[in-house]
Design a protein around this motif. Structure first.
Motif, PDB file in Angstrom:
ATOM      1  N   GLY A 148       0.558 -11.246 -10.639  1.00  0.00           N
ATOM      2  CA  GLY A 148       1.404 -11.037 -11.813  1.00  0.00           C
ATOM      3  C   GLY A 148       2.166  -9.733 -11.784  1.00  0.00           C
ATOM      4  O   GLY A 148       2.561  -9.206 -12.845  1.00  0.00           O
ATOM      5  N   GLY A 149       2.361  -9.168 -10.594  1.00  0.00           N
ATOM      6  CA  GLY A 149       3.100  -7.923 -10.494  1.00  0.00           C
ATOM      7  C   GLY A 149       2.288  -6.689 -10.801  1.00  0.00           C
ATOM      8  O   GLY A 149       2.849  -5.591 -10.959  1.00  0.00           O
ATOM      9  N   ASN A 150       0.960  -6.823 -10.904  1.00  0.00           N
ATOM     10  CA  ASN A 150       0.090  -5.685 -11.194  1.00  0.00           C
ATOM     11  C   ASN A 150      -0.734  -5.311  -9.972  1.00  0.00           C
ATOM     12  O   ASN A 150      -1.100  -6.174  -9.156  1.00  0.00           O
ATOM     13  N   TYR A 151      -1.061  -4.007  -9.891  1.00  0.00           N
ATOM     14  CA  TYR A 151      -1.858  -3.488  -8.787  1.00  0.00           C
ATOM     15  C   TYR A 151      -2.930  -2.562  -9.338  1.00  0.00           C
ATOM     16  O   TYR A 151      -2.790  -1.999 -10.436  1.00  0.00           O
ATOM     17  N   PHE A 152      -3.994  -2.416  -8.566  1.00  0.00           N
ATOM     18  CA  PHE A 152      -5.065  -1.487  -8.926  1.00  0.00           C
ATOM     19  C   PHE A 152      -5.210  -0.473  -7.796  1.00  0.00           C
ATOM     20  O   PHE A 152      -5.290  -0.846  -6.619  1.00  0.00           O
ATOM     21  N   ALA A 153      -5.253   0.794  -8.154  1.00  0.00           N
ATOM     22  CA  ALA A 153      -5.410   1.849  -7.151  1.00  0.00           C
ATOM     23  C   ALA A 153      -6.640   2.683  -7.492  1.00  0.00           C
ATOM     24  O   ALA A 153      -6.812   3.115  -8.638  1.00  0.00           O
ATOM     25  N   LYS A 160      -8.789   5.912 -11.454  1.00  0.00           N
ATOM     26  CA  LYS A 160      -8.486   4.488 -11.279  1.00  0.00           C
ATOM     27  C   LYS A 160      -7.237   4.173 -12.087  1.00  0.00           C
ATOM     28  O   LYS A 160      -7.144   4.529 -13.265  1.00  0.00           O
ATOM     29  N   LEU A 161      -6.321   3.498 -11.448  1.00  0.00           N
ATOM     30  CA  LEU A 161      -4.998   3.331 -12.026  1.00  0.00           C
ATOM     31  C   LEU A 161      -4.556   1.872 -11.954  1.00  0.00           C
ATOM     32  O   LEU A 161      -4.695   1.228 -10.926  1.00  0.00           O
ATOM     33  N   ILE A 162      -4.057   1.359 -13.086  1.00  0.00           N
ATOM     34  CA  ILE A 162      -3.395   0.060 -13.094  1.00  0.00           C
ATOM     35  C   ILE A 162      -1.893   0.317 -12.998  1.00  0.00           C
ATOM     36  O   ILE A 162      -1.329   1.102 -13.760  1.00  0.00           O
ATOM     37  N   ILE A 163      -1.266  -0.322 -12.049  1.00  0.00           N
ATOM     38  CA  ILE A 163       0.155  -0.128 -11.777  1.00  0.00           C
ATOM     39  C   ILE A 163       0.883  -1.459 -11.966  1.00  0.00           C
ATOM     40  O   ILE A 163       0.402  -2.501 -11.517  1.00  0.00           O
ATOM     41  N   LYS A 202       0.835  -1.208   0.000  1.00  0.00           N
ATOM     42  CA  LYS A 202       0.000   0.000   0.000  1.00  0.00           C
ATOM     43  C   LYS A 202       0.871   1.261   0.000  1.00  0.00           C
ATOM     44  O   LYS A 202       0.563   2.246  -0.685  1.00  0.00           O
ATOM     45  N   ALA A 203       1.929   1.224   0.794  1.00  0.00           N
ATOM     46  CA  ALA A 203       2.818   2.378   0.852  1.00  0.00           C
ATOM     47  C   ALA A 203       3.475   2.631  -0.508  1.00  0.00           C
ATOM     48  O   ALA A 203       3.593   3.788  -0.956  1.00  0.00           O
ATOM     49  N   GLU A 204       3.880   1.549  -1.188  1.00  0.00           N
ATOM     50  CA  GLU A 204       4.491   1.689  -2.516  1.00  0.00           C
ATOM     51  C   GLU A 204       3.488   2.236  -3.526  1.00  0.00           C
ATOM     52  O   GLU A 204       3.810   3.117  -4.327  1.00  0.00           O
ATOM     53  N   VAL A 205       2.271   1.676  -3.483  1.00  0.00           N
ATOM     54  CA  VAL A 205       1.222   2.118  -4.414  1.00  0.00           C
ATOM     55  C   VAL A 205       0.882   3.581  -4.176  1.00  0.00           C
ATOM     56  O   VAL A 205       0.717   4.371  -5.122  1.00  0.00           O
ATOM     57  N   ALA A 259      -6.259  -0.235  -2.486  1.00  0.00           N
ATOM     58  CA  ALA A 259      -5.132  -0.761  -3.260  1.00  0.00           C
ATOM     59  C   ALA A 259      -5.316  -2.270  -3.345  1.00  0.00           C
ATOM     60  O   ALA A 259      -5.492  -2.941  -2.333  1.00  0.00           O
ATOM     61  N   MET A 260      -5.266  -2.791  -4.544  1.00  0.00           N
ATOM     62  CA  MET A 260      -5.550  -4.217  -4.770  1.00  0.00           C
ATOM     63  C   MET A 260      -4.407  -4.871  -5.526  1.00  0.00           C
ATOM     64  O   MET A 260      -3.973  -4.387  -6.568  1.00  0.00           O
ATOM     65  N   ASN A 261      -3.904  -5.957  -4.967  1.00  0.00           N
ATOM     66  CA  ASN A 261      -2.886  -6.748  -5.651  1.00  0.00           C
ATOM     67  C   ASN A 261      -3.596  -7.636  -6.671  1.00  0.00           C
ATOM     68  O   ASN A 261      -4.377  -8.523  -6.313  1.00  0.00           O
TER      69      ASN A 261
END
Length: 369
Positions: free
Chosen positions: A324-329, A351-354, A248-251, A319-321
């Motif tokens: 596959g190394g992707n996150y949703f914020a 809404k962001l895909i990270i 969460k902190a990274e996102v 923040a959602m893991n």
């Protein structure tokens, strides 16, 4: 005189002996008679079918119940419930009150049919038949047939919805895809991003039937860790809140940096669209859809700009893991924009895909409202 006295004593002894013999004979006759009477009465009792049913109910022990239920238990789903657990459910149910009633319409002189009930619910039928060669003409009865129906113990189907990356276990067995019911369910919050080249998660529902009692699901998340779903929890919200505090902190850090660069690029306050693009690219996956969209808008940025944007707040809603190394914020940010009519404050949802790259987290796609 002495001779006559001896004769009297001899007669008395003979009388006593005779009485003893008579008594022994009488006792013997009585014993034989009582034995015959007892046999007669027992045969009479056994000739009553209700007596046989009483004994049947009293002797219906666990072993007998298991034998009666064996064919039924064999039809159950033992991948979700062990055979022994199935028998345990049946034996527990059989602790109720058993009763019986004769079906006169189906009975005859040599055949008696009884309905066996458990706590007032029909359990099955027991058929008795008369045996042959009675001693006193009273034929005993014996159990000829037993038909039991345990299907009413089958529980309603159970379902559980989990992310498609989770594993559902029952009775120690992992359920395969054949237990998945219907289509995969997309996450509403990811609706804008399906079909955009990301391997996004879905929710799936496991449907299980043909078992007894209460089914216990065991869940493991995508990392193989045991998981639990809180009762009454909104599933999507629960599954979406799956990041560690570090993630969460990274996102949040990446999101804040990206939003500031993105707003600066879109407002083009300094009239340096290419420079603003280069600044934003520090936080964007090169060659991504987001990279392409921003680059294509550069030309238009010379005609659309504000006199200044002041970001008042940036809030990470969730923040959602995604795996596959992707996150949703999901983010909300408040901006004061200075234009020809003065300062206008707007609240924006983004809404962001990270994606995780060799250079850390970077934005890969965006949807704003």
């Amino acid at each position: 005189m002495a001779e006559r006295k001896r004769k009297k004593r001899s007669s008395g002894a003979n009388f006593a002996l005779g009485m003893l013999v008579y008594a022994l004979v009488f006792v013997l006759i009585c014993a034989v008679g009582l034995r015959l009477l007892w046999t007669f009465m027992d045969e009479y009792e056994q000739s009553r079918p209700n007596k046989t049913m009483d004994e049947y109910v009293q002797n219906l022990d666990d072993g007998h119940i298991r034998a009666l239920a064996a064919d039924f238990v064999a039809t159950l789903n033992h991948k979700v419930q062990t055979e022994e657990d199935s028998y345990a459910c049946i034996l527990k149910a059989m602790e109720g009150k058993l009763s019986y009633a004769k079906k006169s319409a189906e009975s005859s002189e040599n055949r008696a049919v009884y309905v066996l009930s458990l706590d007032g619910r029909k359990l099955g039928t027991v058929t008795l038949t008369k045996e042959e060669d009675p001693a006193f003409g009273f034929s005993p009865w014996s159990v000829a047939e037993e038909e039991m129906d345990f299907s009413w113990l089958v529980s309603p189907a159970a379902e559980i919805t989990v992310p498609d990356s989770w594993t559902v276990y029952c009775a120690g067995n992992a359920l395969d895809k054949s237990y998945i019911s219907g289509e995969k369910t997309p996450y509403a919050r990811l609706e804008e991003f399906y079909g955009e080249g990301f391997d996004l998660p879905y929710m799936v529902t496991y449907h299980v039937e043909n078992f007894l009692g209460e089914l216990k699901f065991e869940l493991k998340d995508k990392d193989g860790q045991t998981a639990q779903i809180p009762e009454g929890q909104d599933l999507e919200s629960f599954f979406a809140d799956n990041c560690t505090e570090q993630e969460k902190a990274e996102v949040q850090s990446l999101s804040e940096n990206f939003i500031r660069a993105y707003v600066w690029f879109m407002s083009n306050t300094n009239h340096d669209a290419y420079g603003n693009y280069a600044e934003a690219m520090q936080y964007i996956v090169p060659g991504s859809e987001l990279d392409s969209r921003l680059y294509q808008t550069i030309a238009g940025q010379y005609y659309a700009h504000s006199k200044g944007d002041d970001i008042l707040s940036i809030t990470l809603n969730s923040a959602m893991n995604l795996g596959g190394g992707n996150y949703f914020a999901d983010l909300t940010f408040v901006v004061d924009t200075t234009g020809q009519k003065g300062v206008v404050q707007t609240t924006n949802n983004l809404k962001l895909i990270i994606s995780r790259t060799d250079d850390g987290l970077k934005a890969a796609d965006i949807a704003s409202y």
